[in-house]
Scaffold this active site. Structure first.
Site, mmCIF file in Angstrom:
data_model
loop_
_atom_site.group_PDB
_atom_site.id
_atom_site.type_symbol
_atom_site.label_atom_id
_atom_site.label_comp_id
_atom_site.label_asym_id
_atom_site.label_seq_id
_atom_site.Cartn_x
_atom_site.Cartn_y
_atom_site.Cartn_z
ATOM 1 N N ASP A 45 37.089 -27.898 14.710
ATOM 2 C CA ASP A 45 37.878 -26.862 15.372
ATOM 3 C C ASP A 45 37.346 -26.562 16.767
ATOM 4 O O ASP A 45 38.118 -26.345 17.700
ATOM 5 C CB ASP A 45 37.870 -25.567 14.555
ATOM 6 C CG ASP A 45 38.659 -25.685 13.263
ATOM 7 O OD1 ASP A 45 39.333 -26.704 13.055
ATOM 8 O OD2 ASP A 45 38.588 -24.743 12.456
ATOM 9 N N GLU A 47 35.962 -28.523 18.895
ATOM 10 C CA GLU A 47 36.385 -29.561 19.848
ATOM 11 C C GLU A 47 37.846 -29.368 20.214
ATOM 12 O O GLU A 47 38.233 -29.499 21.375
ATOM 13 C CB GLU A 47 36.143 -30.953 19.266
ATOM 14 C CG GLU A 47 36.612 -32.088 20.153
ATOM 15 C CD GLU A 47 35.913 -32.183 21.509
ATOM 16 O OE1 GLU A 47 36.424 -32.903 22.384
ATOM 17 O OE2 GLU A 47 34.871 -31.519 21.713
ATOM 18 N N TYR A 48 38.688 -29.065 19.225
ATOM 19 C CA TYR A 48 40.105 -28.791 19.499
ATOM 20 C C TYR A 48 40.218 -27.609 20.462
ATOM 21 O O TYR A 48 40.961 -27.664 21.440
ATOM 22 C CB TYR A 48 40.865 -28.499 18.198
ATOM 23 C CG TYR A 48 42.334 -28.230 18.433
ATOM 24 C CD1 TYR A 48 43.260 -29.256 18.383
ATOM 25 C CD2 TYR A 48 42.786 -26.941 18.725
ATOM 26 C CE1 TYR A 48 44.612 -29.023 18.612
ATOM 27 C CE2 TYR A 48 44.128 -26.696 18.959
ATOM 28 C CZ TYR A 48 45.035 -27.739 18.898
ATOM 29 O OH TYR A 48 46.364 -27.496 19.138
ATOM 30 N N LYS A 133 32.925 -21.393 8.524
ATOM 31 C CA LYS A 133 34.289 -20.884 8.635
ATOM 32 C C LYS A 133 35.238 -21.866 7.957
ATOM 33 O O LYS A 133 35.215 -23.047 8.236
ATOM 34 C CB LYS A 133 34.677 -20.737 10.100
ATOM 35 C CG LYS A 133 36.093 -20.252 10.299
ATOM 36 C CD LYS A 133 36.399 -20.143 11.782
ATOM 37 C CE LYS A 133 37.807 -19.707 12.021
ATOM 38 N NZ LYS A 133 38.747 -20.813 12.016
#
Length: 176
Positions: A45, A47-48, A133
């Protein structure tokens, strides 16, 4: 980069903001599809989020590069057609996404927390508890007199969708 994106047009020069914005849009659409449709993400997440923020920065500096299909123009959490809107009594807020997973990122995070808490540099350190998470769907469950009366999605944080009937089918959600 040629193909559908630039059919009939001269492709932007490599290394230009236009080329980078087009590449970021392509990557973000690809990874969103892998994550949301295929349930098979290829990147973390963070990196996104870093790619998304890079595209936001390019579009901020060059508004003419903002396209209607850009991931930055998507309204996430919009109420779907066919579901009744539910106004939350208390807003369902979202956490701030942290993308810097380095030691410097942790130091910057701590400095921001201390600043927002109004703590002086000589005050004791802030203690943190951290957990992995897990992404999923946020649901607001409302019970009256111990009985489930409403389930609503987060939506935009102020207004979600009534999914009470769907939630009642999940055995792990207590009806009472």
């Amino acid at each position: 980069m040629t193909g559908d994106l630039f059919d009939g047009l001269e492709p932007p020069p490599p290394g230009s903001p236009e080329a980078r914005a087009a590449e970021l849009r392509r990557l973000l659409h690809y990874h969103a599809h892998r994550y949301y449709v295929l349930d098979a993400p290829e990147i973390p997440d963070a990196e996104y989020d870093r790619l998304f923020q890079e595209l936001q920065a390019i579009e901020g500096e060059h508004p003419e590069l903002r396209t209607p299909d850009s991931p930055t123009q998507r309204v996430i959490g919009q109420v779907l057609d066919g579901l009744m809107p539910v106004r939350h009594a208390v807003p369902m807020l979202s956490i701030q996404t942290e993308t810097d997973t380095t030691a410097e990122g942790a130091i910057a995070f701590d400095a921001r927390v201390r600043r927002e808490l109004g703590l002086a540099p000589d005050e004791p350190p802030v203690e943190y508890a951290a957990e992995l998470k897990f992404d999923g769907l946020a649901i607001n469950l409302r019970y009256e007199r111990g009985v489930l009366v409403q389930a609503a999605t987060r939506g935009d944080g102020e207004t979600g969708e009534d999914v009470t009937q769907n939630i009642r089918t999940i055995a792990q959600i207590p009806l009472r």
